[in-house]
Scaffold this active site. Sequence first.
Site, PDB file in Angstrom:
ATOM      1  N   ASP A 101       0.839  -1.197   0.000  1.00 48.77           N
ATOM      2  CA  ASP A 101       0.000   0.000   0.000  1.00 48.77           C
ATOM      3  C   ASP A 101       0.877   1.251   0.000  1.00 48.77           C
ATOM      4  OD1 ASP A 101      -2.367   1.813   0.740  1.00 48.77           O
ATOM      5  OD2 ASP A 101      -3.289  -0.167   0.803  1.00 48.77           O
TER       6      ASP A 101
ATOM      7  N   HIS B 228      -3.946   6.079   3.299  1.00 53.67           N
ATOM      8  CA  HIS B 228      -4.635   4.864   2.859  1.00 53.67           C
ATOM      9  C   HIS B 228      -4.005   3.607   3.467  1.00 53.67           C
ATOM     10  CE1 HIS B 228      -5.908   1.714  -0.043  1.00 53.67           C
ATOM     11  NE2 HIS B 228      -6.953   2.488  -0.279  1.00 53.67           N
TER      12      HIS B 228
ATOM     13  N   SER C 286     -11.118  -1.137  -0.901  1.00 58.36           N
ATOM     14  CA  SER C 286      -9.860  -1.045  -0.148  1.00 58.36           C
ATOM     15  C   SER C 286     -10.074  -1.309   1.331  1.00 58.36           C
ATOM     16  CB  SER C 286      -9.254   0.361  -0.290  1.00 58.36           C
ATOM     17  OG  SER C 286      -8.519   0.502  -1.461  1.00 58.36           O
TER      18      SER C 286
END
Length: 766
Positions: free
Chosen positions: A149, A213, A549
């Site tokens: 990520d 994220h 996600s």
Amino acid sequence: MKGNDTLLLHLFYTLLLFLGVRSSSSAGNGSNDVTNRKEVYIVYMGAADSTDASFRNDHAQVLNSVLRRNENALVRNYKHGFSGFAARLSKKEATSIAQKPGVVSVFPGPVLKLHTTRSWDFLKYQTQVKIDTKPNAVSKSSSVIGILDTGIWPEAASFSDKGMGPVPSRWKGTCMKSQDFYSSNCNRKLIGARYYADPNDSGDNTARDSNGHGTHVAGTAAGVMVTNASYYGVATGCAKGGSPESRLAVYRVCSNFGCRGSSILAAFDDAIADGVDLLSVSLGASTGFRPDLTSDPISLGAFHAMEHGILVVCSAGNDGPSSYTLVNDAPWILTVAASTIDRNFLSNIVLGDNKIIKGKAINLSPLSNSPKYPLIYGESAKANSTSLVEARQCHPNSLDGNKVKGKIVVCDDKNDKYSTRKKVATVKAVGGIGLVHITDQNEAIASNYGDFPATVISSKDGVTILQYINSTSNPVATILATTSVLDYKPAPLVPNFSSRGPSSLSSNILKPDIAAPGVNILAVWIGNGTEVVPKGKKPSLYKIISGTSMACPHVSGLASSVKTRNPTRSASSIKSAIMTSAIQSNNLKAPITTESGSVATPYDYGAGEMTTSEPLQPGLVYETSSVDYLNFLCYIGFNVTTVKVISKTVPRNFNCPKDLSSDHISSINYPSIAINFSGKRAVNLSRTVTNVGEDDETVYSPIVDAPSGVHVTLTPNKLRFTKSSKKLSYRVIFSSTLTSLKEDLFGSITWSNGKYMVRSPFVLTK
């Protein structure tokens, strides 16, 4: 990451992909500049031979055969899980290398995109069978989850190692240092951190997360419990991951320029060598730029991870609700769709007549609770240079500031593609103090508007608010700050954004595999203060975001818990346990629906919504072998020579089956069943199940849910397990009295011994 706040990022990544495709596909236009332009290509050479240390020489020999002397084009080698390298090459050089012996494929490194805590409590309440969640055989060493990520914020409380034992001795990973990340940032919880140098952004050469994220994903998967977590007081509660006992290893593959394919493959390669137990990948291609199998870094990396016993969990994508939109759909990947939980975020409107209109949004409205602010409909504030329709829909430059200043503006979006966020920008630009957006799009998501009073209402409620405006010469209202509503019904449902099946790779594999919470998920965030902070507030250490996600790490955390408690379980058996224990009903005890209200199908949610207890003791599992996957490669068109180059586990006497019809993909030992029924009256296939329950002597009987006109016959009609018979096979015949299928038909086969329910969904495609 999903929603209007990420539209620009999505478009930016898509543009990069488009430019990459253009630069590689236009090389034949006669331009020497294009033909000789250098870009990063990935040269994939199949499995790595762990007994042969000469791979670097092999790579150098291949590369030097097309380069000028002393030219340094190598970006990185792949050497642990598979063989190959990334290098800066021209189109002509890449084409030449593709012809070399031992080279499987050569392709431009794609730029993929991110598919961007009450959820665990909700899942716990959805459990349908009482199961002992603390079985006797608990591993002494917790599992390691690898996260591909944007990196991690290591100081976050969610990654504390308090009370954790020593780092497992089998761990071979490292913490890479940089100017803002030190070896001391790792601990007994965060045991590994790597980054991959981005040639276009030297500032991103660190494992530290500057996006948020990756930190959010890691916290959702394995964050330890943190009390009193919230987003500025919204969604207050305990933040925790699915597997708080698990270790984390992060691989920063995404930068401000997207997620580069060469970095993704390098991370898979390193993770295999480091010793992760499973990988969580919340990123992928866009539907319109889907690479084929041999040029997809996620599919390739996941295949080699599978060969090393590592389960790879991936997000399905955020391009729904149309069919054939999901990505990351190779059968060796556990593909995750998104669903909602039983929490809603309301930002209601109070009208001057004291009527309350229910609105959905996340905002920290500073307005008074009293309805005292002037209210105006967009078309009544039309600027001279625009049309009534544009003003009604609050298009950019469509509103007259003299009419809007100090007022709450009501906008609608019938047949309009402008997002709520765009309309907020329009209203703010001319002095408006609030926005009410009438829309029926994306009703499942409560978008975040910071401290600007914006909320979204349905078209049905829009009628009420417009009637009020027309009933008085002085309409007033207020927009209330967001409140959290628990036990919201119905939940779960499948949101529009979640990408849908069938699989474009093969309709004979049912995808997605599973659904998990991915809407308005609260989890840990980065602490660098780059977010817009409401006046008088400190930056929040948590954030609420949506996307597949967020669904992916829910499944990763669950899978890690299963692995920790059952350390000898194979990757495919863990996948099977999660799929066959899924549920298909909501908290109203009715079938799960989509956001549009239709009953959800396996193309929306795969086997169903994940549960948290049943996968720990699933009763039976379907183990998909490496030979199943090799046969899959044969069935989709690979010859046996290429298969043997790709795989390190291929048996010496392996040959592709004589009948290479893609219909035989249905016969691999997958936990779900997908059959091409076009032109057929009957299809016959088999499955093998392994008894992993505590009772050696047990009998399972089938429960068949078949659509009208379809008959399902199982042989034998009982599975009798004994101490010496842990594995049993059964044959299933699907037959139909229908002359042809007008649509794809869905059903299920469930085996039960009275304690466990082991369910496999099936689809017959037209």
